[in-house]
Design an enzyme around this catalytic site. Sequence first.
Site, PDB file in Angstrom:
ATOM      1  N   LYS A   1     -40.377 -56.477  86.351  1.00  0.00           N
ATOM      2  CA  LYS A   1     -40.295 -56.819  84.935  1.00  0.00           C
ATOM      3  C   LYS A   1     -39.411 -55.844  84.160  1.00  0.00           C
ATOM      4  O   LYS A   1     -38.643 -56.244  83.279  1.00  0.00           O
ATOM      5  CB  LYS A   1     -41.699 -56.869  84.319  1.00  0.00           C
ATOM      6  CG  LYS A   1     -41.694 -57.372  82.886  1.00  0.00           C
ATOM      7  CD  LYS A   1     -43.085 -57.619  82.358  1.00  0.00           C
ATOM      8  CE  LYS A   1     -43.022 -58.214  80.939  1.00  0.00           C
ATOM      9  NZ  LYS A   1     -44.379 -58.510  80.413  1.00  0.00           N
TER      10      LYS A   1
ATOM     11  N   GLN B   1     -51.573 -59.005  89.997  1.00  0.00           N
ATOM     12  CA  GLN B   1     -50.594 -59.971  90.524  1.00  0.00           C
ATOM     13  C   GLN B   1     -49.418 -59.288  91.228  1.00  0.00           C
ATOM     14  O   GLN B   1     -48.278 -59.741  91.146  1.00  0.00           O
ATOM     15  CB  GLN B   1     -50.104 -60.914  89.423  1.00  0.00           C
ATOM     16  CG  GLN B   1     -51.192 -61.900  88.951  1.00  0.00           C
ATOM     17  CD  GLN B   1     -50.668 -63.059  88.132  1.00  0.00           C
ATOM     18  OE1 GLN B   1     -49.656 -62.943  87.454  1.00  0.00           O
ATOM     19  NE2 GLN B   1     -51.366 -64.190  88.182  1.00  0.00           N
TER      20      GLN B   1
ATOM     21  N   GLU C   1     -45.886 -73.970  92.828  1.00  0.00           N
ATOM     22  CA  GLU C   1     -44.667 -73.282  93.260  1.00  0.00           C
ATOM     23  C   GLU C   1     -44.163 -73.771  94.618  1.00  0.00           C
ATOM     24  O   GLU C   1     -42.955 -73.742  94.883  1.00  0.00           O
ATOM     25  CB  GLU C   1     -44.888 -71.769  93.307  1.00  0.00           C
ATOM     26  CG  GLU C   1     -45.076 -71.111  91.940  1.00  0.00           C
ATOM     27  CD  GLU C   1     -46.545 -71.072  91.516  1.00  0.00           C
ATOM     28  OE1 GLU C   1     -47.377 -71.769  92.143  1.00  0.00           O
ATOM     29  OE2 GLU C   1     -46.855 -70.329  90.558  1.00  0.00           O
TER      30      GLU C   1
END
Length: 566
Positions: A167, A118, A55
């Site tokens: 999400k 996470q 990333e």
Amino acid sequence: MSAKESERFSGAKSLIKSLEYEGVDTIFGYPGGVVLPIYDELFDSDIRHILVRHEQAAAHAADGYARATGRTGVCLATSGPGATNLVTGIANAYMDSVPMVALTGQVATNLIGNDAFQEADITGITIPITKNNYLIKDAKELPRIIKEAFYIASTGRPGPVLVDIPKDVSTSIINYEYPETIEIKSYKPTFAGHPKQIKKACELIEKAERPVLYIGGGAIISGAHDEIFSLAELLMAPVTTTLMGKGAFPEDHPLSLGMLGMHGTRYANYAIIDSDLLIAIGARFDDRVTGKIESFAPNAKVIHIDIDPAELGKNVKVDVPIVGDAKMILKKLISTLKIKLPRTQEWMRKIETWKKEFPLDYEVSGKDLRPQYIVQQLNELCSDGIFCTEVGQNQMWAAHYIRTKKPRTFISSGGLGTMGYGFPAAMGAKVGCPDKDVWDIAGDGSIQMNIQELATVVENDIPVKVAILNNMYLGMVRQWQELFYNRRYSFTNMKGQPNFVKVAEAYGAEGIEVTKKSEVRDAIKKALKSDKPVFIDFKVTREENVFPMVPAGAAINEFVEYGGFR
């Protein structure tokens, strides 16, 4: 569909639609669990996604894309470690005022604060290194926030903006309507300079006998290179640029002094010290430029033009501060000036004497393969290319011997000094400018910090060329140890290097090893003819140093070379 028509979309689809409205053509990213709804929508989009291998490289590639094109770069990562891996790239963009929108996934809103798998507070982490950031908690806010993010990132003093998307926001269904304009009450950049300040600046300029134009990266961001050229020729005044300002003025022009500061040319630094007027444009007087602050331009009046009012007077006393866009201000200033004949003949004769007496030089004779010679050959053979650099000696040799002529063709990590930046930045620059030859000038230490992106450039047919100046040292640190720590090379010797040719070939790229001076030009030409990414491993002299050099904290006319100060 126009921006005002309303349809029912998921948050993820709304995001992709919004990016399309902003003209985004490329995203550099890496998928993960909470961003799967976004990636699922991206699968059907015309936006090109470049799958990086780390990333950090996604952020640097977006950064390189933005610097080469002038458009906002976009990177995308998942929550937690994916987001935190972007942090160095975001900080790098922040320090160098690069327009970037970083998109991160986040755990569902009902899990935020629960130490969920996470989960990381990426908006909290990036507060000091972003121009603004957002955690979207209601999908209905998403279109407005994306509009704001691109507007803030690219206007005023550009910078990175992070948008964190949980999400459940990605999966929520909303009535989608993208705003055509945006109004942010607390954010009003100033573009036109104050007329009274411009008039004061003109009065100082008309009286000056030893003016110097000191140009930073803000001039390139503003697109002010034509106006700087006009002003320099109108005044017949010398022009020095920072590392970030390379390209704002052609370095093959007789008025060019090259770079100033710690590794600036002697004549640029002497000109600053002896000047009676400093016209600073889009520059921030950082410590690598000024050295000992009280000795910097001690006899000069200072005009400072910058779009960020926080920079004016921050490091040096300024006589005429002008807030606004450099291009707009210079246009007005040039049209207001009453100079018919420049009065700098004597000043320029003095500078020409310095140029002849103290040129950039190195040991040219002999068969030794010296890094300066390699960079000079790159400059000759690829004069219309884009050069990115890593950080360290390779960066300074590139700054000295790449004679940059156009803006957005020299791309380097200035403020943060990020090793591992150059290769992914070159990847982004090549994606943004596919018709240009794009080089990364690297050290053997720095190239290994993102060497995994070989896979990315091979997979995506991004034929960047990499010139590794391989001295098997962390070169700049070793140089400091040589000069200031009695040659005690504590953990800077990197003899255990891989075979870079075989590494390149293992990924499907081409590798070339060069050990002789006579092989340099043929290797560069061979790389230019190749349609693949190429690593050239130049085995250079091991203990070459970057000179001129001003020690940290010294005045910029106090140089050090072998054996001490001169």
